[in-house]
Design a protein around this motif. Structure first.
Motif, mmCIF file in Angstrom:
data_model
loop_
_atom_site.group_PDB
_atom_site.id
_atom_site.type_symbol
_atom_site.label_atom_id
_atom_site.label_comp_id
_atom_site.label_asym_id
_atom_site.label_seq_id
_atom_site.Cartn_x
_atom_site.Cartn_y
_atom_site.Cartn_z
ATOM 1 N N THR A 93 0.833 -1.201 0.000
ATOM 2 C CA THR A 93 0.000 0.000 0.000
ATOM 3 C C THR A 93 0.870 1.254 0.000
ATOM 4 O OG1 THR A 93 -1.737 -1.149 1.216
ATOM 5 C CG2 THR A 93 -1.804 1.255 1.233
ATOM 6 N N LEU A 94 0.473 2.244 -0.759
ATOM 7 C CA LEU A 94 1.171 3.539 -0.757
ATOM 8 C C LEU A 94 0.650 4.341 0.423
ATOM 9 C CD1 LEU A 94 0.939 4.301 -4.591
ATOM 10 C CD2 LEU A 94 2.817 3.204 -3.351
ATOM 11 N N THR A 95 1.304 4.195 1.558
ATOM 12 C CA THR A 95 0.783 4.728 2.819
ATOM 13 C C THR A 95 0.739 6.255 2.851
ATOM 14 O OG1 THR A 95 3.011 4.518 3.763
ATOM 15 C CG2 THR A 95 1.479 2.702 4.142
ATOM 16 N N SER A 96 1.601 6.913 2.115
ATOM 17 C CA SER A 96 1.609 8.380 2.146
ATOM 18 C C SER A 96 0.339 8.964 1.538
ATOM 19 C CB SER A 96 2.828 8.924 1.394
ATOM 20 O OG SER A 96 2.807 8.526 0.036
ATOM 21 N N VAL A 97 -0.348 8.180 0.706
ATOM 22 C CA VAL A 97 -1.588 8.646 0.087
ATOM 23 C C VAL A 97 -2.643 8.945 1.153
ATOM 24 C CG1 VAL A 97 -3.518 7.907 -1.378
ATOM 25 C CG2 VAL A 97 -1.160 7.502 -2.106
ATOM 26 N N ASN A 98 -2.627 8.189 2.247
ATOM 27 C CA ASN A 98 -3.613 8.413 3.313
ATOM 28 C C ASN A 98 -3.511 9.821 3.882
ATOM 29 O OD1 ASN A 98 -4.660 5.705 3.280
ATOM 30 N ND2 ASN A 98 -2.825 5.044 4.357
ATOM 31 N N GLY A 99 -2.297 10.235 4.187
ATOM 32 C CA GLY A 99 -2.113 11.563 4.756
ATOM 33 C C GLY A 99 -2.453 12.666 3.771
ATOM 34 N N ILE A 100 -2.038 12.495 2.513
ATOM 35 C CA ILE A 100 -2.340 13.509 1.493
ATOM 36 C C ILE A 100 -3.836 13.629 1.290
ATOM 37 C CG2 ILE A 100 -2.054 14.097 -0.934
ATOM 38 C CD1 ILE A 100 0.675 12.777 -0.845
ATOM 39 N N ARG A 101 -4.524 12.503 1.284
ATOM 40 C CA ARG A 101 -5.974 12.507 1.080
ATOM 41 C C ARG A 101 -6.680 13.245 2.210
ATOM 42 N NH1 ARG A 101 -6.997 7.115 0.781
ATOM 43 N NH2 ARG A 101 -6.930 6.994 -1.489
ATOM 44 N N PHE A 102 -6.296 12.955 3.451
ATOM 45 C CA PHE A 102 -6.953 13.605 4.587
ATOM 46 C C PHE A 102 -6.647 15.098 4.633
ATOM 47 C CE2 PHE A 102 -6.394 15.045 9.047
ATOM 48 C CZ PHE A 102 -7.736 15.108 9.390
ATOM 49 N N LEU A 103 -5.378 15.473 4.450
ATOM 50 C CA LEU A 103 -5.017 16.885 4.487
ATOM 51 C C LEU A 103 -5.694 17.670 3.364
ATOM 52 C CD1 LEU A 103 -1.203 16.655 5.348
ATOM 53 C CD2 LEU A 103 -3.082 17.228 6.883
ATOM 54 N N SER A 104 -5.835 17.052 2.211
ATOM 55 C CA SER A 104 -6.525 17.722 1.106
ATOM 56 C C SER A 104 -8.000 17.926 1.426
ATOM 57 C CB SER A 104 -6.375 16.897 -0.178
ATOM 58 O OG SER A 104 -5.013 16.803 -0.558
ATOM 59 N N MET A 105 -8.599 16.959 2.128
ATOM 60 C CA MET A 105 -10.004 17.110 2.502
ATOM 61 C C MET A 105 -10.182 18.237 3.512
ATOM 62 S SD MET A 105 -12.930 15.898 1.727
ATOM 63 C CE MET A 105 -13.909 17.352 2.006
ATOM 64 N N THR A 106 -9.272 18.378 4.448
ATOM 65 C CA THR A 106 -9.353 19.501 5.390
ATOM 66 C C THR A 106 -9.194 20.833 4.662
ATOM 67 O OG1 THR A 106 -6.954 19.453 5.865
ATOM 68 C CG2 THR A 106 -8.368 18.068 7.223
ATOM 69 N N TRP A 107 -8.364 20.838 3.636
ATOM 70 C CA TRP A 107 -8.184 22.046 2.824
ATOM 71 C C TRP A 107 -9.460 22.383 2.068
ATOM 72 C CZ3 TRP A 107 -3.901 22.659 -1.483
ATOM 73 C CH2 TRP A 107 -3.620 24.017 -1.645
ATOM 74 N N VAL A 108 -10.128 21.361 1.560
ATOM 75 C CA VAL A 108 -11.403 21.574 0.861
ATOM 76 C C VAL A 108 -12.437 22.190 1.803
ATOM 77 C CG1 VAL A 108 -13.377 20.390 -0.168
ATOM 78 C CG2 VAL A 108 -11.062 19.779 -0.863
ATOM 79 N N ILE A 109 -12.531 21.655 3.017
ATOM 80 C CA ILE A 109 -13.514 22.172 3.976
ATOM 81 C C ILE A 109 -13.190 23.616 4.356
ATOM 82 C CG2 ILE A 109 -14.429 21.888 6.319
ATOM 83 C CD1 ILE A 109 -14.065 18.886 5.982
ATOM 84 N N LEU A 110 -11.913 23.908 4.530
ATOM 85 C CA LEU A 110 -11.513 25.279 4.839
ATOM 86 C C LEU A 110 -11.880 26.221 3.697
ATOM 87 C CD1 LEU A 110 -9.972 27.293 6.647
ATOM 88 C CD2 LEU A 110 -7.881 26.612 5.464
ATOM 89 N N ASP A 111 -11.627 25.784 2.487
ATOM 90 C CA ASP A 111 -11.933 26.625 1.328
ATOM 91 C C ASP A 111 -13.432 26.813 1.157
ATOM 92 O OD1 ASP A 111 -11.575 27.976 -1.215
ATOM 93 O OD2 ASP A 111 -12.248 26.111 -2.125
ATOM 94 N N MET A 112 -14.195 25.764 1.404
ATOM 95 C CA MET A 112 -15.622 25.844 1.183
ATOM 96 C C MET A 112 -16.298 26.840 2.113
ATOM 97 S SD MET A 112 -16.170 24.066 -1.372
ATOM 98 C CE MET A 112 -14.503 24.496 -1.858
#
Length: 571
Positions: free
Chosen positions: A117-136
């Motif tokens: 599994t590409l484990t770093s994808v988990n962190g990027i996915r979560f941080l990007s989602m927090t960025w989306v919520i902040l932007d929204m």
């Protein structure tokens, strides 16, 4: 008879029973916990004859028998011999268990992942989602221009908008919020990378593209995304107008005509191209102040899902050549694809004579303000933003970057040797590109940069692909062992459950913020600490709602697919 004499008799009885009924091995000695239990009167059960037949004592798991013998310290040779085979549910039972909260909740919260599994994808996915919520919540979008459903009318509820927005727009750090639309491009990179990496590995495992189950390839994706998407749409569209009340609450709901004419475009994932440029007016309450514009398609934030599904549909046309051809020729082909994507964005920018970041806000006093943002908006033609922002031919660049990155990881099996110099240069270039895209449009007074039409076209054509290249390098470096502390952070096991909930969080977070905004009884007054608290609150509530949505809609569908098709999760 005294108590001590009774104990001595009990010990003698147990010792005699042990020598007469338990056969010991010369190499191992039995350490039976139940004997001590009888000794200290912890067990007051009688021994059944059935369990002591043939001169052997059977050992049973906890709760299987009523004679008190519980896991006798793995019995005589360190193994447990159950009285009968463990229960295995049949297909009907498995279908019912697919809807079990008790079964599905541990799967969501599990922090284990399979090998490869590409484990770093988990962190990027979560941080990007927090960025989306902040932007929204804080994105500078308004009813007189192209807008995202979540922030559609945030500003009409802010009493200090005319003073607060110009103040924060002058901050260098605020560019991370102004340009947070790049978070969506991060998701496109992740999507392309995972489709390429996992599919190519599966094709190799099955012996080629001809033996690959393409029907299941498409069915799995549609089944994975559609049930939670459609069930949530079916739940909220006709009922949202009843969820709360107040002077700002939309009396007719959020969507035009309750999606009666457009729901099927979401079901087919064409809502970003079919009549997506049509804008209508919606009235929330009985005054012109709360009247706003909305786009005619249903569940507006679903445009991303439409793009992602469309890219997935055409992905086999890239997967098969990647599997059979040489990387040099493929690199040239992919470079041509990216150039074509860039040309389309450049043509739209150039022909409409647009600056790369004009973001218009009209407040209640009819003051017009423009700010920096890498999202292209035209106050003269409100459909230009839609043509440039949600169309698949303008967003495919980061997806292709991620796709080719997944191919490289597949070919190298995540084993690459780099010198410290090469690694340092890679991180430096990736950081420089990301910072240039994110902060490159900053001006000290918060006004848009004075770019020529040609420079604006070049920026809009290349900025999102450049951001995708930066994200791709982070994943590549982390997957090949050159991520250092960045990989340690992104691969932290505590992020894994949050990463699993990202899809449902994306679906539900606009509704969470909408309920807060429209149910207010008073105007909002923005300041820094207030915005921090609101962001953290929206983030936590969105993920809590995502957990419930996943338990109710997402996990049962995944479980049903596994039972009916025998498909196992590979990542």
């Amino acid at each position: 008879m005294s108590i001590n004499e009774k104990k001595r008799v009990a010990k003698h009885t147990v010792r005699s029973f042990r020598h007469s009924h338990i056969s010991t091995n010369n190499k191992q000695k039995s350490d039976i916990k139940a004997v001590n239990g009888v000794d200290n009167a912890a067990y007051n059960h009688s021994i059944s004859k059935e369990d002591l037949s043939n001169g052997d004592m059977k050992v049973h798991k906890n709760g299987e028998l009523s004679n008190g013998f519980t896991d006798l310290e793995k019995a005589t040779n360190g193994e447990i011999s159950p009285d009968k085979a463990p229960y295995k549910p049949g297909i009907p039972e498995k279908l019912l268990l697919s809807f079990s909260v008790y079964t599905n909740a541990p799967k969501i919260l599990n922090t284990n992942q399979p090998k490869g599994t590409l484990t770093s994808v988990n962190g990027i996915r979560f941080l990007s989602m927090t960025w989306v919520i902040l932007d929204m919540y804080m994105s500078l979008e308004n009813q007189k221009q192209f807008s995202y459903v979540l922030t559609l009318n945030t500003f009409i509820f802010v009493d200090n908008l005319a003073t607060f927005i110009p103040q924060i727009a002058k901050r260098f750090t605020f560019q991370a919020i102004m340009n947070a639309t790049l978070s969506v491009d991060t998701f496109f990179v992740l999507s392309g990378l995972l489709v390429s990496y996992l599919s190519l590995r599966e094709m190799k495992k099955r012996g080629g593209a001809l033996k690959f189950n393409w029907l299941l390839f498409y069915f799995h994706r549609y089944w994975r995304l559609t049930p939670p998407y459609m069930l949530l749409l079916m739940l909220y569209v006709p009922t949202f107008k009843y969820w709360a009340y107040g002077p700002f609450w939309p009396q007719t709901g959020l969507d035009v005509n309750e999606c009666k004419d457009t729901w099927w475009t979401n079901l087919l994932y064409i809502n970003n191209v079919y009549k997506a440029d049509k804008q209508v007016r919606i009235k929330c309450v009985k005054n012109n102040f709360s009247e706003f514009s909305s786009w005619s398609y249903c569940m507006e934030w679903g445009w991303y899902l439409a793009n992602d599904m469309q890219f997935y549909v055409i992905s086999p046309f890239m997967l098969v050549p990647l599997y059979y051809e040489h990387s040099v020729r493929l690199f040239v082909k992919y470079y041509v694809v990216i150039l074509l994507y860039a040309d389309i964005s450049e043509i739209i920018t150039y022909t409409n004579r647009l600056n790369p970041s004009v973001f218009c806000i009209y407040v209640a006093t009819d003051i017009e303000m423009h700010f920096n943002n890498n999202l292209l908006i035209s106050s003269q033609d409100q459909t230009v933003g839609m043509k440039l922002y949600i169309k698949p031919w303008n967003r495919v660049g980061p997806y292709v970057v991620g796709f080719f990155t997944g191919y490289i990881l597949y070919k190298t099996e995540c084993k690459v040797k780099m010198s410290k110099v090469v690694n340092l240069v890679g991180w430096s270039v990736a950081t420089a590109m990301a910072v240039s895209v994110l902060y490159g449009l900053y001006t000290s007074d918060g006004s848009p940069p004075d770019f020529s039409n040609s420079v604006s076209a070049l920026y809009n054509a290349t900025s999102r692909t450049a951001w995708g290249l930066s994200v791709a390098w982070v994943i590549f470096a982390c997957a090949t062992g050159y991520g250092g502390p960045v990989n340690a952070l992104l691969s932290w096991r505590g992020i894994i459950p949050l990463s699993r909930l990202t899809y449902c969080a994306y679906l539900v977070h606009p509704l969470v913020i909408y309920v807060y905004i429209f149910s207010r009884r008073t105007m909002m007054h923005w300041y820094d600490l207030e915005m921090i608290y609101l962001f953290l609150g929206h983030l936590c509530v969105s993920y809590a709602a995502a957990f419930l949505l996943s338990l109710a809609f997402e996990c049962p569908m995944i479980g049903l697919e596994k039972v009916l098709l025998g498909r196992k999760k590979n990542s």
